[in-house]
Write an enzyme that holds these catalytic residues in place. Structure first.
Site, short mmCIF file in Angstrom:
data_model
loop_
_atom_site.label_atom_id
_atom_site.label_comp_id
_atom_site.label_asym_id
_atom_site.label_seq_id
_atom_site.Cartn_x
_atom_site.Cartn_y
_atom_site.Cartn_z
CG ASP A 17 -2.12 0.91 1.08
OD1 ASP A 17 -2.36 1.40 -0.04
OD2 ASP A 17 -2.79 1.15 2.10
N GLY A 18 0.33 2.31 -0.59
CA GLY A 18 0.98 3.61 -0.54
C GLY A 18 1.58 4.10 -1.86
CG ASN A 19 2.00 1.47 -5.19
OD1 ASN A 19 2.91 1.29 -4.39
ND2 ASN A 19 1.52 0.52 -5.97
N GLY A 20 0.01 5.42 -4.40
CA GLY A 20 -0.60 6.70 -4.79
C GLY A 20 0.03 7.85 -4.02
NE ARG B 46 -4.31 6.89 -6.94
CZ ARG B 46 -4.21 6.60 -5.64
NH1 ARG B 46 -4.00 7.57 -4.78
NH2 ARG B 46 -4.31 5.38 -5.22
CB SER C 149 -9.05 -5.23 -3.28
OG SER C 149 -9.55 -3.91 -3.49
CB THR C 150 -13.46 -7.40 -5.44
OG1 THR C 150 -13.59 -7.27 -4.03
CG2 THR C 150 -13.06 -8.84 -5.75
CG ASN D 112 -7.99 -1.85 -5.23
OD1 ASN D 112 -7.11 -2.67 -4.98
ND2 ASN D 112 -8.27 -0.87 -4.37
CD GLU E 219 2.33 -13.10 15.97
OE1 GLU E 219 2.32 -11.93 16.37
OE2 GLU E 219 1.85 -14.05 16.64
#
Ligand code: IPE
Ligand code: IPE
Ligand code: MG
Length: 235
Positions: free
Chosen positions: A17-20, A30, A62-63, A65, A198
């Site tokens: 996560d965090g590409n944008g 983005r 994800s669906t 997205n 974990e």
């Protein structure tokens, strides 16, 4: 990289996560973040292999997205196709078996064909399993399993039996989940499989994620005491 080779997780799952935000901070569209994120994937595969991690799973799309702007969705899809088309030879060289996890039946045919070609071409590789979650939703995976069970008319279902209907039945449950970019949520990833995983969260954005962050996650994992609901004897 990790001097202490004991307690290496068998399966590491990552919510990339965090590409944008990475792109936005640089004043870039983005999609530049997604392009940079694809390079991180290469780095992470090598780190995982070096550490003898047997299963690496990556949440790529994800669906939910699909609800992003059309241009972004198209850019991500073409990056994925480009990635598979160009990287399969190097995955074979690195003895990495590629598989996809997610709903397949409503994917554009071109994407599905490319995915299946990638899976087939790396089928014989035994060094590491790379699972890319694409058009994936943890709730959908459970619903799809329940549907198949109903279709087969089965009634006497145990957890062990249910597992066999998940997308990749032979995939062990993740020992460690890493999520980048500071968000502390699961976002519908592997809801069944993460029951006793974990969790490790880092502020690092996915395009910046590297060897040090991975090492930190592994060290943290090694310091955790996994109890699975039991009381440990030496306590
Ligand atoms: C992760 O980065 C990649 C995908 C979800 C496809 P994001 O695109 O979610 O980046 P942020 O969270 O907006 O920064
Ligand atoms: C989760 O990231 C999905 C992937 C990394 C592919 P999102 O960016 O879509 O999740 P939310 O919207 O922050 O929960
Ligand atoms: Mg995000």
């Amino acid at each position: 990289m990790i001097p202490n080779l004991y307690k290496i997780p068998k399966h590491v799952a990552i919510i990339m996560d965090g590409n944008g935000r990475w792109a936005k901070r640089r004043g870039l569209p983005r999609v530049f973040g997604h392009r940079e994120g694809a390079k991180t994937v290469e780095r992470v595969i090598d780190i995982a292999r070096d550490n003898k991690i047997q299963w690496l799973s990556l949440f790529a799309f994800s669906t939910e997205n699909w609800n992003r702007p059309k241009e972004e969705v198209e850019a991500i899809m073409s990056l994925l196709v480009e990635y598979i088309n160009t990287k399969v030879p190097s995955l074979i060289e690195r003895n990495v078996r590629l598989r996809f996890m997610g709903r397949r039946y409503n994917l554009p045919e071109m994407i599905l064909n490319t995915m299946e070609e990638g899976e087939k071409a790396t089928e014989h590789c035994t060094g590491m399993n790379l699972v890319v979650a694409l058009n994936y939703s943890g709730k959908a995976e459970i619903v799809d399993a329940a549907r198949k069970i109903a279709e087969e008319g089965k009634t006497d279902i145990t957890e062990e039996e249910f597992r066999k209907y998940l997308y990749i039945p032979e995939m062990p449950e993740p020992d460690l989940l890493i999520r980048t970019s500071g968000e502390k949520r699961i976002s519908n990833f592997m809801l069944w499989e993460l029951a006793y995983t974990e969790l490790f969260f880092t502020e690092t954005l996915w395009p910046d994620f590297g060897e040090e962050d991975f090492a930190q996650a592994l060290y943290e994992y090694q310091s955790r005491e996994r109890r699975f609901g039991r009381v440990l004897e030496n306590k």
